[in-house]
Design an enzyme around this catalytic site. Structure first.
Site, PDB file in Angstrom:
ATOM      1  N   ASN A 198     -80.017  18.437 -32.257  1.00 16.57           N
ATOM      2  CA  ASN A 198     -81.077  17.799 -33.047  1.00 16.57           C
ATOM      3  C   ASN A 198     -82.129  18.811 -33.481  1.00 16.57           C
ATOM      4  O   ASN A 198     -82.214  19.915 -32.944  1.00 16.57           O
ATOM      5  CB  ASN A 198     -81.818  16.731 -32.220  1.00 16.57           C
ATOM      6  CG  ASN A 198     -80.973  15.529 -31.903  1.00 16.57           C
ATOM      7  OD1 ASN A 198     -79.971  15.251 -32.556  1.00 16.57           O
ATOM      8  ND2 ASN A 198     -81.369  14.797 -30.869  1.00 16.57           N
TER       9      ASN A 198
ATOM     10  N   ASP B 292     -86.148  18.502 -33.277  1.00 12.97           N
ATOM     11  CA  ASP B 292     -87.207  17.652 -32.756  1.00 12.97           C
ATOM     12  C   ASP B 292     -88.438  17.719 -33.659  1.00 12.97           C
ATOM     13  O   ASP B 292     -88.862  18.809 -34.057  1.00 12.97           O
ATOM     14  CB  ASP B 292     -87.610  18.094 -31.348  1.00 12.97           C
ATOM     15  CG  ASP B 292     -86.524  17.858 -30.314  1.00 12.97           C
ATOM     16  OD1 ASP B 292     -85.555  17.135 -30.618  1.00 12.97           O
ATOM     17  OD2 ASP B 292     -86.657  18.397 -29.204  1.00 12.97           O
TER      18      ASP B 292
ATOM     19  N   LYS C 181     -79.905  16.741 -26.524  1.00 12.04           N
ATOM     20  CA  LYS C 181     -79.608  16.974 -25.110  1.00 12.04           C
ATOM     21  C   LYS C 181     -78.487  17.989 -24.927  1.00 12.04           C
ATOM     22  O   LYS C 181     -78.542  18.844 -24.033  1.00 12.04           O
ATOM     23  CB  LYS C 181     -79.266  15.658 -24.411  1.00 12.04           C
ATOM     24  CG  LYS C 181     -80.402  14.633 -24.426  1.00 12.04           C
ATOM     25  CD  LYS C 181     -80.189  13.521 -23.448  1.00 12.04           C
ATOM     26  CE  LYS C 181     -80.382  13.973 -22.037  1.00 12.04           C
ATOM     27  NZ  LYS C 181     -81.742  14.470 -21.757  1.00 12.04           N
TER      28      LYS C 181
ATOM     29  N   THR D   7     -82.433  13.015 -10.094  1.00 11.53           N
ATOM     30  CA  THR D   7     -83.688  13.754 -10.237  1.00 11.53           C
ATOM     31  C   THR D   7     -84.861  12.777 -10.191  1.00 11.53           C
ATOM     32  O   THR D   7     -84.794  11.677 -10.739  1.00 11.53           O
ATOM     33  CB  THR D   7     -83.710  14.547 -11.551  1.00 11.53           C
ATOM     34  OG1 THR D   7     -83.534  13.649 -12.663  1.00 11.53           O
ATOM     35  CG2 THR D   7     -82.588  15.573 -11.579  1.00 11.53           C
TER      36      THR D   7
ATOM     37  N   GLY E 101     -88.250  13.805 -10.930  1.00 11.77           N
ATOM     38  CA  GLY E 101     -89.424  14.421 -11.530  1.00 11.77           C
ATOM     39  C   GLY E 101     -90.147  15.280 -10.514  1.00 11.77           C
ATOM     40  O   GLY E 101     -89.542  16.126  -9.847  1.00 11.77           O
TER      41      GLY E 101
ATOM     42  N   ASP F 177     -82.928  18.366 -19.179  1.00 12.39           N
ATOM     43  CA  ASP F 177     -81.856  19.159 -19.777  1.00 12.39           C
ATOM     44  C   ASP F 177     -81.839  20.574 -19.211  1.00 12.39           C
ATOM     45  O   ASP F 177     -80.764  21.161 -19.004  1.00 12.39           O
ATOM     46  CB  ASP F 177     -82.016  19.203 -21.297  1.00 12.39           C
ATOM     47  CG  ASP F 177     -81.844  17.839 -21.935  1.00 12.39           C
ATOM     48  OD1 ASP F 177     -81.095  17.019 -21.376  1.00 12.39           O
ATOM     49  OD2 ASP F 177     -82.461  17.596 -22.988  1.00 12.39           O
TER      50      ASP F 177
ATOM     51  N   SER G 130     -89.319  25.890 -24.235  1.00 11.55           N
ATOM     52  CA  SER G 130     -89.878  25.890 -22.876  1.00 11.55           C
ATOM     53  C   SER G 130     -88.877  26.312 -21.805  1.00 11.55           C
ATOM     54  O   SER G 130     -89.263  26.541 -20.658  1.00 11.55           O
ATOM     55  CB  SER G 130     -90.390  24.488 -22.535  1.00 11.55           C
ATOM     56  OG  SER G 130     -89.315  23.570 -22.424  1.00 11.55           O
TER      57      SER G 130
END
Length: 303
Positions: free
Chosen positions: A9, A11, A38, A215, A217, A247, A286
């Site tokens: 994609n 973004d 993703k 997961t 967080g 991801d 990032s």
């Protein structure tokens, strides 16, 4: 080789003080574009972790395609399996608030043209790792799982975004990776028994012979194999943008397993990479490099 079969994609990211309520219009504080999807995010994460990566997917013949592929190209990902489609390049419309929380709307576009016949482009071999998500047609995900099994490759299925119709084939993957919300939805759909998340994870692993990873967080990661259960903490960070953290985790996990790390070591490394990704804006920009993760693990925050 890590083979990622998935979405690509561009973004479109708007930043606001807070996320809007339904029907509400808010003034944004900034706008940017960044490569995403993703599948592409996970492919770049695996490459930045040091793995050899091949991407299987599709983009449109439009102005967004170049931007969507830019960081994959510069990151050394093999794009020979990426086709051009008559549909538009996939897009994600992302709202991010001042705390780093987000809301995302995804338009599949060319990602919907990634079909079972495209799996042949993966050139799967014994020992490869196949990394999958749910942003392409589910029949393609199923075909990739079958192809991985036939080739003697290891498969990792990320259950994002959650799609109930995919629950029936989760156990065909060697590793199933979900966030806490996705796993709870899967648990309900599968009728897993157990009073808490750990019990349900143990039930899934014991019943299928697979490994389930959840997961949490900032709460870290839980993992259940047919023989064991353990937790891995996340690094303590103040998030700037959580888009793409999951991801990053997936790509680094695949790279760790490909490098022969034990599961707990691969999870620790993936959790550290995911935490670091929250310190910068944008899903792909990032993603940390392996050297950054190494340095952080050698001297963790607060350590």
């Amino acid at each position: 080789m890590i083979v990622v079969v998935g979405s690509i994609n561009l973004d479109l990211i708007a930043r606001l003080e807070r996320l809007p309520a339904p029907g509400e219009t808010l003034q944004g504080s900034g706008f940017s574009t960044a490569p995403g999807g993703k599948g592409a995010n996970q492919a770049l994460a695996a490459a930045r972790a040091g793995a050899e990566v091949r991407m299987i997917g599709a983009v449109g013949k439009d102005a967004f395609a170049g931007g969507a592929l830019a960081l994959l190209k510069s990151g050394g990902v093999d794009l020979s399996g990426v086709a051009e489609s008559a549909a538009s390049t996939g897009t994600a419309l992302i709202l991010v608030d001042s705390d780093g929380e987000n809301m995302i709307a995804v338009v599949a576009g060319a990602n919907g043209a990634v079909l079972p016949g495209d799996i042949v482009k993966a050139r799967l071999a014994k020992g490869d790792i196949v990394l999958l998500q749910h942003e392409i047609p589910l029949e393609t995900v199923e075909a990739a799982l079958e192809a991985a099994r036939n080739a003697g490759a290891t498969s990792i299925l990320n259950t994002a975004p959650y799609r109930e119709e995919a629950v029936s084939f989760l156990a065909r993957a060697d590793y199933i990776l979900a966030n806490e919300t996705e796993f709870d939805l899967c648990s309900t759909a599968l009728g897993l028994a157990g009073e808490d998340r750990e019990a349900r994870m143990r039930a899934f692993a014991a019943g299928t012979g697979r490994t389930i990873i959840v997961t949490l967080g900032a709460g870290g990661v839980l993992a259940a194999t047919p023989d064991s259960f353990f937790a891995v903490p996340a690094l303590p960070v103040e998030p700037v943008d959580t888009v793409g953290a999951g991801d990053t985790f997936c790509g680094y996990l695949a790279a760790g397993l490909a490098a022969g790390l034990a599961l707990d070591e691969a999870l620790e490394r993936a959790a550290a990479a995911a935490s670091l990704s929250c310190l910068k804006q944008g899903a792909q920009p990032s993603i940390p490099l392996a050297a950054e993760v190494d340095a952080t693990l050698a001297s963790p925050p607060g350590g």
